[in-house]
Design a protein around this motif. Structure first.
Motif, PDB file in Angstrom:
ATOM      1  N   GLU A 183       0.828  -1.215   0.000  1.00  0.00           N
ATOM      2  CA  GLU A 183       0.000   0.000   0.000  1.00  0.00           C
ATOM      3  C   GLU A 183       0.858   1.259   0.000  1.00  0.00           C
ATOM      4  N   THR A 184       1.933   1.231  -0.784  1.00  0.00           N
ATOM      5  CA  THR A 184       2.819   2.385  -0.905  1.00  0.00           C
ATOM      6  C   THR A 184       2.135   3.485  -1.702  1.00  0.00           C
ATOM      7  N   SER A 185       2.221   4.706  -1.216  1.00  0.00           N
ATOM      8  CA  SER A 185       1.596   5.830  -1.903  1.00  0.00           C
ATOM      9  C   SER A 185       2.273   6.081  -3.254  1.00  0.00           C
ATOM     10  N   LEU A 186       1.476   6.233  -4.286  1.00  0.00           N
ATOM     11  CA  LEU A 186       2.022   6.527  -5.607  1.00  0.00           C
ATOM     12  C   LEU A 186       2.591   7.938  -5.684  1.00  0.00           C
ATOM     13  N   ALA A 218       3.222 -15.844  -0.969  1.00  0.00           N
ATOM     14  CA  ALA A 218       2.389 -16.907  -1.524  1.00  0.00           C
ATOM     15  C   ALA A 218       1.523 -16.383  -2.663  1.00  0.00           C
ATOM     16  N   THR A 219       0.922 -15.212  -2.473  1.00  0.00           N
ATOM     17  CA  THR A 219       0.082 -14.629  -3.521  1.00  0.00           C
ATOM     18  C   THR A 219       0.921 -14.260  -4.734  1.00  0.00           C
ATOM     19  N   ALA A 220       2.073 -13.656  -4.481  1.00  0.00           N
ATOM     20  CA  ALA A 220       2.937 -13.219  -5.572  1.00  0.00           C
ATOM     21  C   ALA A 220       3.378 -14.368  -6.451  1.00  0.00           C
ATOM     22  N   ARG A 221       3.606 -15.522  -5.860  1.00  0.00           N
ATOM     23  CA  ARG A 221       4.195 -16.643  -6.595  1.00  0.00           C
ATOM     24  C   ARG A 221       3.174 -17.632  -7.140  1.00  0.00           C
ATOM     25  N   THR A 222       1.888 -17.465  -6.788  1.00  0.00           N
ATOM     26  CA  THR A 222       0.898 -18.450  -7.242  1.00  0.00           C
ATOM     27  C   THR A 222      -0.399 -17.859  -7.784  1.00  0.00           C
ATOM     28  N   PHE A 223      -0.737 -16.595  -7.445  1.00  0.00           N
ATOM     29  CA  PHE A 223      -2.081 -16.146  -7.798  1.00  0.00           C
ATOM     30  C   PHE A 223      -2.153 -14.664  -8.175  1.00  0.00           C
ATOM     31  N   ARG A 224      -1.196 -14.214  -8.953  1.00  0.00           N
ATOM     32  CA  ARG A 224      -1.368 -12.910  -9.593  1.00  0.00           C
ATOM     33  C   ARG A 224      -2.266 -13.097 -10.820  1.00  0.00           C
ATOM     34  N   VAL A 225      -2.877 -12.004 -11.262  1.00  0.00           N
ATOM     35  CA  VAL A 225      -3.679 -12.039 -12.482  1.00  0.00           C
ATOM     36  C   VAL A 225      -3.269 -10.876 -13.378  1.00  0.00           C
ATOM     37  N   PHE A 226      -3.704 -10.907 -14.625  1.00  0.00           N
ATOM     38  CA  PHE A 226      -3.341  -9.854 -15.564  1.00  0.00           C
ATOM     39  C   PHE A 226      -4.040  -8.541 -15.208  1.00  0.00           C
ATOM     40  N   PRO A 227      -3.450  -7.419 -15.603  1.00  0.00           N
ATOM     41  CA  PRO A 227      -4.077  -6.118 -15.364  1.00  0.00           C
ATOM     42  C   PRO A 227      -5.508  -6.089 -15.897  1.00  0.00           C
ATOM     43  N   GLY A 228      -6.413  -5.580 -15.054  1.00  0.00           N
ATOM     44  CA  GLY A 228      -7.815  -5.518 -15.421  1.00  0.00           C
ATOM     45  C   GLY A 228      -8.626  -6.701 -14.943  1.00  0.00           C
ATOM     46  N   GLU A 229      -7.964  -7.760 -14.433  1.00  0.00           N
ATOM     47  CA  GLU A 229      -8.672  -8.957 -13.973  1.00  0.00           C
ATOM     48  C   GLU A 229      -8.859  -8.983 -12.459  1.00  0.00           C
ATOM     49  N   GLY A 230      -8.131  -8.152 -11.729  1.00  0.00           N
ATOM     50  CA  GLY A 230      -8.155  -8.221 -10.278  1.00  0.00           C
ATOM     51  C   GLY A 230      -8.981  -7.123  -9.635  1.00  0.00           C
ATOM     52  N   VAL A 231      -8.760  -6.914  -8.347  1.00  0.00           N
ATOM     53  CA  VAL A 231      -9.571  -5.966  -7.582  1.00  0.00           C
ATOM     54  C   VAL A 231      -8.874  -4.618  -7.389  1.00  0.00           C
ATOM     55  N   HIS A 232      -7.668  -4.467  -7.947  1.00  0.00           N
ATOM     56  CA  HIS A 232      -6.941  -3.218  -7.784  1.00  0.00           C
ATOM     57  C   HIS A 232      -6.884  -2.417  -9.082  1.00  0.00           C
ATOM     58  N   THR A 233      -7.897  -2.572  -9.911  1.00  0.00           N
ATOM     59  CA  THR A 233      -7.901  -1.884 -11.206  1.00  0.00           C
ATOM     60  C   THR A 233      -7.756  -0.370 -11.068  1.00  0.00           C
ATOM     61  N   PRO A 234      -8.470   0.294 -10.154  1.00  0.00           N
ATOM     62  CA  PRO A 234      -8.299   1.754 -10.042  1.00  0.00           C
ATOM     63  C   PRO A 234      -6.859   2.149  -9.704  1.00  0.00           C
ATOM     64  N   GLN A 235      -6.235   1.396  -8.793  1.00  0.00           N
ATOM     65  CA  GLN A 235      -4.853   1.717  -8.434  1.00  0.00           C
ATOM     66  C   GLN A 235      -3.899   1.447  -9.595  1.00  0.00           C
ATOM     67  N   LEU A 236      -4.165   0.379 -10.363  1.00  0.00           N
ATOM     68  CA  LEU A 236      -3.305   0.064 -11.494  1.00  0.00           C
ATOM     69  C   LEU A 236      -3.417   1.144 -12.570  1.00  0.00           C
ATOM     70  N   VAL A 237      -4.641   1.587 -12.818  1.00  0.00           N
ATOM     71  CA  VAL A 237      -4.841   2.684 -13.773  1.00  0.00           C
ATOM     72  C   VAL A 237      -4.109   3.933 -13.296  1.00  0.00           C
ATOM     73  N   LEU A 239      -1.491   4.078 -11.400  1.00  0.00           N
ATOM     74  CA  LEU A 239      -0.054   3.869 -11.536  1.00  0.00           C
ATOM     75  C   LEU A 239       0.405   4.110 -12.972  1.00  0.00           C
ATOM     76  N   VAL A 240      -0.273   3.506 -13.929  1.00  0.00           N
ATOM     77  CA  VAL A 240       0.124   3.639 -15.330  1.00  0.00           C
ATOM     78  C   VAL A 240       0.008   5.088 -15.800  1.00  0.00           C
ATOM     79  N   LEU A 241      -1.074   5.755 -15.420  1.00  0.00           N
ATOM     80  CA  LEU A 241      -1.237   7.153 -15.816  1.00  0.00           C
ATOM     81  C   LEU A 241      -0.213   8.055 -15.127  1.00  0.00           C
ATOM     82  N   LYS A 242       0.129   7.724 -13.899  1.00  0.00           N
ATOM     83  CA  LYS A 242       1.147   8.490 -13.170  1.00  0.00           C
ATOM     84  C   LYS A 242       2.493   8.373 -13.874  1.00  0.00           C
ATOM     85  N   LEU A 243       2.868   7.156 -14.240  1.00  0.00           N
ATOM     86  CA  LEU A 243       4.132   6.951 -14.941  1.00  0.00           C
ATOM     87  C   LEU A 243       4.133   7.665 -16.286  1.00  0.00           C
ATOM     88  N   ASP A 244       3.000   7.610 -16.972  1.00  0.00           N
ATOM     89  CA  ASP A 244       2.883   8.291 -18.256  1.00  0.00           C
ATOM     90  C   ASP A 244       3.061   9.795 -18.089  1.00  0.00           C
TER      91      ASP A 244
END
Length: 302
Positions: A183-186, A218-237, A239-244
């Motif tokens: 939960e690191t601040s962007l 355990a989650t990192a090594r067995t149960f990640r999903v592709f962008p847009g498939e999980g519950v952190h979509t707003p944070q992922l968006v 992040l990508v827009l911030k980097l852009d």
């Protein structure tokens, strides 16, 4: 790969071989058929190949896919004595394989070793040595903060070490999973030089919190999903827009460890990654350039 150009900056999305089961050649074919033109490779792809190292390198070359980078050097920094010398030898081998593949980035993860010091200046000194070993080969070192790292487990701390080391070919590897896990601040990205971000790895997961280092691992090594498939979509968006907005112009790779995907046919998994790439390009970054294999984006915002 999904590749487009916006505001004179190249945006590249690629897959990681860890998301797919089967032999290296089959993985590469599935990625290429899905429209990708780059691949993030790992050491096991080479040393586990039945034909050996040279055959694996040739398979990558024959595929026509560009190597996004090579992973992963673990537990390198902060050691002393015989442990340090041992890890330097391992690093040299990793760099040789990275160079043989033509990859320009080696990913190094923050140490989890109980034998590693937390002295920031020592960590910086060790990473400076690693960067100097990579320099003659034209390789950049992307230092990534593992969310279960012993002393460095968030990217601001990793950036502090990189800044102290002060080497032009030493920068950051940003991994969305680890950012969401801690939960690191962007907002902390505002203090990072975007030209020193050498790789961005994207993934999501299916629950809001991973409270302990063990659960994160355990989650990192067995149960990640592709962008847009999980519950952190707003944070992922975000992040990508911030980097852009900061001007990041490097590669994005989908680092998705998922035990379920390893039981699925390769084309099905590659198509999931393709849908994520199209979503990021069309709906998030609003890119609009024709892509390989009919991967065509809309013109302008939706």
């Amino acid at each position: 790969m999904l590749k487009a150009q916006s505001n004179a900056a190249m945006r590249c999305f690629g897959m990681d071989t860890i998301s797919l089961a089967g032999p290296l050649e089959a993985k590469l074919e599935a990625m290429k058929n899905a429209g990708f033109t780059q691949v993030m490779l790992k050491a096991n792809d080479l040393v586990g190949h039945p034909g050996g190292l040279n055959a694996a390198v040739q398979a990558v070359r024959d595929s026509g896919l560009r190597g996004t980078g090579f992973q992963v050097l673990r537990d390198f920094e902060g050691l002393s004595g015989h442990l340090h010398h041992y890890k330097v030898d391992i690093a040299k081998s990793m760099l040789e394989m990275c160079s043989a593949l033509g990859c320009k980035v080696l990913l190094a993860c923050s140490s989890t070793s109980a034998h590693a010091t937390g002295d920031v200046d020592q960590l910086a000194k060790d990473l400076r040595k690693l960067a100097m070993l990579a320099l003659p080969l034209g390789i950049k070192i992307a230092y990534e903060a593992l969310s279960w790292g012993r002393h460095v487990n968030e990217f601001p701390a990793a950036w502090d070490v990189v800044s102290r080391a002060d080497c032009p070919n030493l920068g950051l590897g940003i991994d969305s999973y680890h950012i969401f896990a801690t939960e690191t601040s962007l907002d902390e990205l505002d203090y990072v030089d975007p030209s020193r971000i050498f790789l961005v790895q994207l993934a999501d997961f299916m629950w809001q919190e991973v409270k302990t280092p063990e659960e994160r691992m355990a989650t990192a090594r067995t149960f990640r999903v592709f962008p847009g498939e999980g519950v952190h979509t707003p944070q992922l968006v975000e992040l990508v827009l911030k980097l852009d907005a900061l001007g990041y112009s490097g590669d994005y790779s989908f680092e998705v460890f998922n035990d379920d995907y390893l039981q699925m046919p390769l084309p099905m998994v590659a198509d999931r990654a393709r849908r994520s790439a199209l979503w990021l390009a069309e709906d998030v970054l609003r890119l609009s350039v024709p892509l390989p294999n009919q991967m065509r984006l809309r013109t302008g915002p939706a």
